[in-house]
Design an enzyme around this catalytic site. Structure first.
Site, PDB file in Angstrom:
ATOM      1  N   GLN A  97      -8.124  -2.501  12.794  1.00 31.23           N
ATOM      2  CA  GLN A  97      -8.850  -3.730  13.141  1.00 31.23           C
ATOM      3  C   GLN A  97      -9.110  -3.865  14.639  1.00 31.23           C
ATOM      4  O   GLN A  97      -9.613  -4.902  15.073  1.00 31.23           O
ATOM      5  CB  GLN A  97      -8.058  -4.968  12.665  1.00 31.23           C
ATOM      6  CG  GLN A  97      -7.957  -5.115  11.163  1.00 31.23           C
ATOM      7  CD  GLN A  97      -9.289  -5.509  10.509  1.00 31.23           C
ATOM      8  OE1 GLN A  97     -10.210  -5.992  11.167  1.00 31.23           O
ATOM      9  NE2 GLN A  97      -9.386  -5.295   9.210  1.00 31.23           N
ATOM     10  N   THR A 152     -13.155  21.330   2.220  1.00 32.43           N
ATOM     11  CA  THR A 152     -14.329  21.500   3.076  1.00 32.43           C
ATOM     12  C   THR A 152     -14.575  20.212   3.858  1.00 32.43           C
ATOM     13  O   THR A 152     -14.585  19.128   3.284  1.00 32.43           O
ATOM     14  CB  THR A 152     -15.564  21.851   2.219  1.00 32.43           C
ATOM     15  OG1 THR A 152     -15.245  23.010   1.465  1.00 32.43           O
ATOM     16  CG2 THR A 152     -16.786  22.109   3.073  1.00 32.43           C
ATOM     17  N   CYS A 163      -4.067 -10.256  -1.490  1.00 31.82           N
ATOM     18  CA  CYS A 163      -3.554  -9.229  -0.581  1.00 31.82           C
ATOM     19  C   CYS A 163      -4.007  -7.832  -0.968  1.00 31.82           C
ATOM     20  O   CYS A 163      -3.867  -6.906  -0.204  1.00 31.82           O
ATOM     21  CB  CYS A 163      -2.050  -9.326  -0.405  1.00 31.82           C
ATOM     22  SG  CYS A 163      -1.110  -8.717  -1.758  1.00 31.82           S
TER      23      CYS A 163
HETATM   24  N1  PLP Z   1      -5.221  -1.020   7.731  1.00 32.70           N
HETATM   25  C1  PLP Z   1      -5.785  -2.202   8.030  1.00 32.70           C
HETATM   26  C2  PLP Z   1      -5.176  -3.063   9.072  1.00 32.70           C
HETATM   27  C3  PLP Z   1      -6.944  -2.607   7.357  1.00 32.70           C
HETATM   28  O1  PLP Z   1      -7.501  -3.777   7.657  1.00 32.70           O
HETATM   29  C4  PLP Z   1      -7.501  -1.749   6.380  1.00 32.70           C
HETATM   30  C5  PLP Z   1      -8.698  -2.141   5.607  1.00 32.70           C
HETATM   31  O2  PLP Z   1      -8.817  -3.220   5.111  1.00 32.70           O
HETATM   32  C6  PLP Z   1      -6.864  -0.529   6.116  1.00 32.70           C
HETATM   33  C7  PLP Z   1      -5.725  -0.198   6.817  1.00 32.70           C
HETATM   34  C8  PLP Z   1      -7.392   0.429   5.084  1.00 32.70           C
HETATM   35  O3  PLP Z   1      -8.482   1.108   5.593  1.00 32.70           O
HETATM   36  P1  PLP Z   1      -9.382   2.088   4.676  1.00 32.70           P
HETATM   37  O4  PLP Z   1     -10.113   1.192   3.742  1.00 32.70           O
HETATM   38  O5  PLP Z   1     -10.245   2.800   5.654  1.00 32.70           O
HETATM   39  O6  PLP Z   1      -8.499   3.021   3.986  1.00 32.70           O
END
Ligand code: PLP
Length: 383
Positions: A184, A242, A330
């Site tokens: 974030q 790949t 969540c």
């Molecule tokens: N970590 C945080 C703080 C996130 O906000 C998110 C996505 O919502 C993720 C990890 C997961 O990311 P990704 O969807 O790229 O796997």
């Protein structure tokens, strides 16, 4: 209302046309397998390596310290599982408000949660007390995805460094590393890994106006990880398969663009958000803000509307073209109240009255004024 007002940039950002343009050739004429040995494929491999170089530059790292992954979930899993698998009698400490992609892999091992205060900041002396001779990894996110709270990574890094010295003095050879999930943070904060003092950093292009299922893990030189995906040995033997050249090039471009304008974007979005919250609290006195009032990224407002049902409020906003997130959802498959909101001391009812508004490139003050007016009407009826 002629178009939707999108206020869920913490969940997904639209692809920047400049990023798309950079990616397009790699879906068509540049289709080669970068591991092939003829000239065209080698040229493609060079472009992939240029993208790695670009990511490394944005982080103040070396290209060999960057692994391309399919987003932050994979990067978090690789850092945690890849390290802990090598130290079976060790433990990992994670903050209580981590994303599930940190919490769930940590739960596969011996793990403890670092508590946070009511503003979502980890409590440093509690962290200090939790570190034991068995701790091998501490994972604390840079910016929380529900609250926007920024964690004091440099102070945590200092604590890690002091602990390493104490271990050396005691003859304890177990290493101690610091991982941060920076999914974030990239649009607004400096990601320079040595200024932050981190050993691992997870990133995700889907929050940086880049492609989804794309991102990477920074792994400080010299640290060994166990791969999660084995096979042909691509990505320095850490992620076989790949390479997804288009995606990696898109990630590098989105990170470069985001870091180039992070300071001006930080100021712009900060002003928008401050005006939004000022008006909102004037018109809706029952609303309250969650998270830290100062140590916060500019793009997230987590707001509790006491006595209102957040699912209903979210749907009523949606009907009026306003798209935001239910703070208590969540994960995609779980309607338990948010562990983040509960960790900062909200009751289940308060968590179920919380919405997350998050801002980005297309957000305007006019839109936000409109949102406040709609929210004022809805919350008056909804209680
Ligand atoms: N970590 C945080 C703080 C996130 O906000 C998110 C996505 O919502 C993720 C990890 C997961 O990311 P990704 O969807 O790229 O796997």
């Amino acid at each position: 209302m002629s178009r939707n007002i999108y206020l869920d940039y913490a969940a997904a950002t639209p692809l920047d046309p400049k990023v798309l343009k950079t990616m397009l050739p790699y879906f068509s004429e540049q289709f080669y397998n970068p591991s092939a040995t003829y000239l065209s494929a080698r040229a493609l491999k060079n472009q992939l390596e240029a993208a790695r170089h670009g990511v490394a530059k944005s982080l103040g790292a070396k290209p060999a310290e960057i692994i391309f992954t399919a987003g932050a979930t994979e990067a978090n899993n690789l850092a945690i599982q890849g390290l802990l698998q090598q130290f079976p009698d060790s433990e990992v400490l994670v903050s209580a408000i981590e994303h599930e992609s940190v919490l769930e892999p940590a739960k596969l091992f011996s793990y403890k949660e670092i508590p946070v205060n009511e503003q979502g900041l980890i409590i440093l002396n509690k962290l200090s007390n939790l570190i034991s001779d068995k701790t091998v990894l501490i994972s604390v996110m840079f910016v929380n995805n529900e609250l926007g709270t920024i964690q004091p990574l440099s102070q945590i890094a200092k604590l890690v460094s002091e602990t390493r010295h104490q271990r050396l003095a005691k003859g304890n050879k177990r290493p101690l590393f610091l991982h941060t999930d920076a999914a974030q943070a990239g649009n607004y904060l400096d990601l320079h890994v040595s200024r932050l003092g981190v050993d691992f950093m997870s990133l995700n292009a889907g929050k940086l106006y880049g492609p989804k299922q794309s991102g990477g893990l920074y792994i400080k030189a010299g640290i060994k990880l166990q791969p999660l995906i084995i096979g042909g040995g691509q990505e320095f033997n850490l992620r076989s398969g790949t390479e997804n050249v288009a995606s990696s090039i898109g990630f590098a471009k989105s990170l470069e663009l985001a870091q180039a304008k992070r300071q001006s974007e930080n100021q712009r979005v900060n002003d928008l958000r401050d005006n939004f919250e000022k008006q909102l609290f004037e018109k809706i006195p029952l609303a309250s803000l969650n998270g830290h009032k100062v140590h916060r990224a500019p793009h997230i407002s987590s707001l509790t509307f006491d006595g209102c049902d957040n699912e209903r409020l979210m749907m009523e906003l949606d009907e009026r073209g306003i798209e935001c997130a239910v703070g208590s959802a969540c994960s995609a498959s779980n309607d338990e109240p948010s562990h983040v909101l509960q960790a900062i001391g909200l009751s289940q009812d308060q968590a179920r009255s919380t919405l997350r508004f998050s801002f980005g490139h297309q957000t305007t003050q006019t839109d936000l004024n409109q949102v406040v007016d709609v929210l004022a009407k809805l919350t008056a009826h909804n209680r």
